[in-house]
Enzyme design. Structure first.
Site, short mmCIF file in Angstrom:
data_model
loop_
_atom_site.label_atom_id
_atom_site.label_comp_id
_atom_site.label_asym_id
_atom_site.label_seq_id
_atom_site.Cartn_x
_atom_site.Cartn_y
_atom_site.Cartn_z
N CYS A 83 15.60 24.78 -29.77
CA CYS A 83 14.47 24.19 -30.48
C CYS A 83 13.44 25.23 -30.91
CB CYS A 83 13.79 23.13 -29.62
SG CYS A 83 14.85 21.72 -29.25
N CYS A 206 8.93 10.39 -26.10
CA CYS A 206 9.97 11.32 -26.54
C CYS A 206 9.93 11.47 -28.07
CB CYS A 206 11.35 10.81 -26.15
SG CYS A 206 11.52 10.40 -24.40
N ILE A 209 14.50 11.33 -33.47
CA ILE A 209 15.52 12.09 -34.20
C ILE A 209 15.16 12.02 -35.68
CG2 ILE A 209 17.95 12.11 -34.86
CD1 ILE A 209 18.57 10.93 -32.08
N LYS A 328 5.97 14.63 -31.48
CA LYS A 328 6.16 13.20 -31.26
C LYS A 328 5.96 12.39 -32.53
CE LYS A 328 6.64 9.16 -29.54
NZ LYS A 328 6.73 8.63 -30.92
N HIS A 332 10.39 16.05 -35.11
CA HIS A 332 10.97 17.22 -34.46
C HIS A 332 12.40 17.47 -34.96
CE1 HIS A 332 11.95 20.23 -31.58
NE2 HIS A 332 12.45 19.45 -30.64
#
Length: 385
Positions: A83, A206, A209, A328, A332
């Site tokens: 990442c 989290c 996607i 968030k 990401h």
């Protein structure tokens, strides 16, 4: 060594870009950055990406992306560091300019994650861990971060609502960011009532996607005013690695790579952490926000969650953090995230952040994490007076 400046930036909205290929996304961001800088060609290209080989069956991104923007023949290479791929790619571009190897460098980050099912993406993400000793057990990246989350609560007596405040602030900031994946507010109560992904991590703690790309153009600071009236100096660029896996660490709640990268960056930029006006941290999971505030030296160990609960990371607080939504809410797309942070800090330091502008911002800092702290980049940007 020469000083380095950013003269142009661009990005796409983080979204489900089912109608665009990996190269289309990259080209959209890269051409925006080139247009912003007022130049048509660069000397070399660095592309941050983590999972194109696994998710798209496509490697050799350096040549592919150079061709996609009409520059076949230039030196071009993919940079992979999980990442932190975007942050490390930016560091490589910085080195090319600071050393005198190149005058005009394009750095981009791109990731396309929504074309496949979630289990397949989870398999790609755990490749950032040690396959032989950790990943083979079946643990996911969410599961590893949940272990850290629980240990943090037990060690520092942190309340779930204090940690949940980090994504809440992210979403507040993303409302005014048209490039954000989630332009909506959430509450602490809603976060804590959302389903568990891995206890105690809720789904609203989290990063989602998403697909996206971001890009920046670098040149020597002494030449920057030839291209723009508002160059942004790259005052520091550092990369530090640590042992790959959590079970090899002495302390699971301190990412020593973050600490060492920040220390080197403060020294390189000749500033104290108190000089930082606006901050970007890598909060792929809510617990990483407080831990990053602590590791970068802004608060004492164990006080990051409380600092956030007090509203100090919101725009108008002591340390405006993730002012465009962070991982968030902005989103990401993993290999692009480090470059998105650079784009957003550049907007802040130019005074182009609109309703999210931090008044008087002159110094910005970005932290990009690969794996669970195995690779960390820290960049410090400074407004040129």
């Amino acid at each position: 060594m020469r000083k380095v400046a950013i003269i142009g930036v661009g990005c796409t909205k983080v979204d489900d870009h089912w109608g665009k290929s990996l190269r289309n996304l990259f080209a959209d961001a890269a051409l925006k950055a080139l247009e912003d800088s007022g130049i048509e060609r660069v000397d070399s290209l660095y592309v941050g990406n983590m999972s194109s080989g696994f998710l798209q069956g496509q490697e050799h991104l350096g040549a592919l992306m150079a061709d996609s923007i009409g520059m076949p023949g230039i030196p071009a290479v993919k940079v992979e560091a999980a990442c932190a791929s975007g942050g490390v790619a930016f560091h490589e571009g910085f080195k090319a300019v600071v050393s005198g190897l190149a005058d005009l460098v394009l750095v981009g980050g791109v990731e396309k994650m929504t074309d496949t099912l979630t289990p397949y993406v989870s398999s790609a993400m755990i490749m950032a861990e040690d396959q032989e000793y950790t990943a083979y057990t079946g643990v996911t990246f969410v599961g590893l971060n949940a272990l850290i989350h629980r240990l943090y609560m037990e060690t520092f007596k942190a309340k779930p609502e204090e940690i949940a405040m980090f994504p809440v602030v992210d979403h507040q900031h993303a409302v005014n960011n048209s490039f954000a994946q989630f332009q909506s507010t959430i509450t602490v109560d809603r976060v804590l009532k959302s389903p568990f992904v891995a206890d105690p991590l809720h789904i609203l703690e989290c990063a989602g996607i998403g697909d996206g790309a971001a890009a920046a153009v670098l040149c020597p600071l002494e030449k920057a005013k030839e291209f723009t009236d508002t160059p942004i100096e790259v005052a520091a660029s550092t990369v530090v690695t640590d042992t790959l896996s959590l079970h090899e660490r002495d302390n699971l709640l301190t990412f020593s790579a973050s600490q060492r990268a920040a220390k080197s960056a403060y020294e390189m930029a000749k500033i104290e952490q108190s000089d930082v006006d606006v901050l970007e941290v890598h909060d792929a999971f809510s617990i990483l926000g407080p831990i990053s505030l602590e590791d970068l030296g802004f608060v004492k160990k164990g006080e990051g969650a409380k600092f956030t609960m007090e509203g100090q990371t919101a725009i108008g607080g002591k340390l405006p953090t993730n002012t465009f939504g962070g991982l968030k809410a902005r989103g990401h797309p993993v290999g692009a995230t480090g470059v998105y942070q650079i784009v957003e800090l550049t907007w802040q330091l130019r005074g182009e952040a609109g309703k999210n502008q931090v008044n008087g911002a002159e110094i910005g800092m970005a932290q990009n994490i690969g794996g669970i702290g195995a690779t960390v980049t820290v960049h410090i940007l400074r407004r040129v007076k």
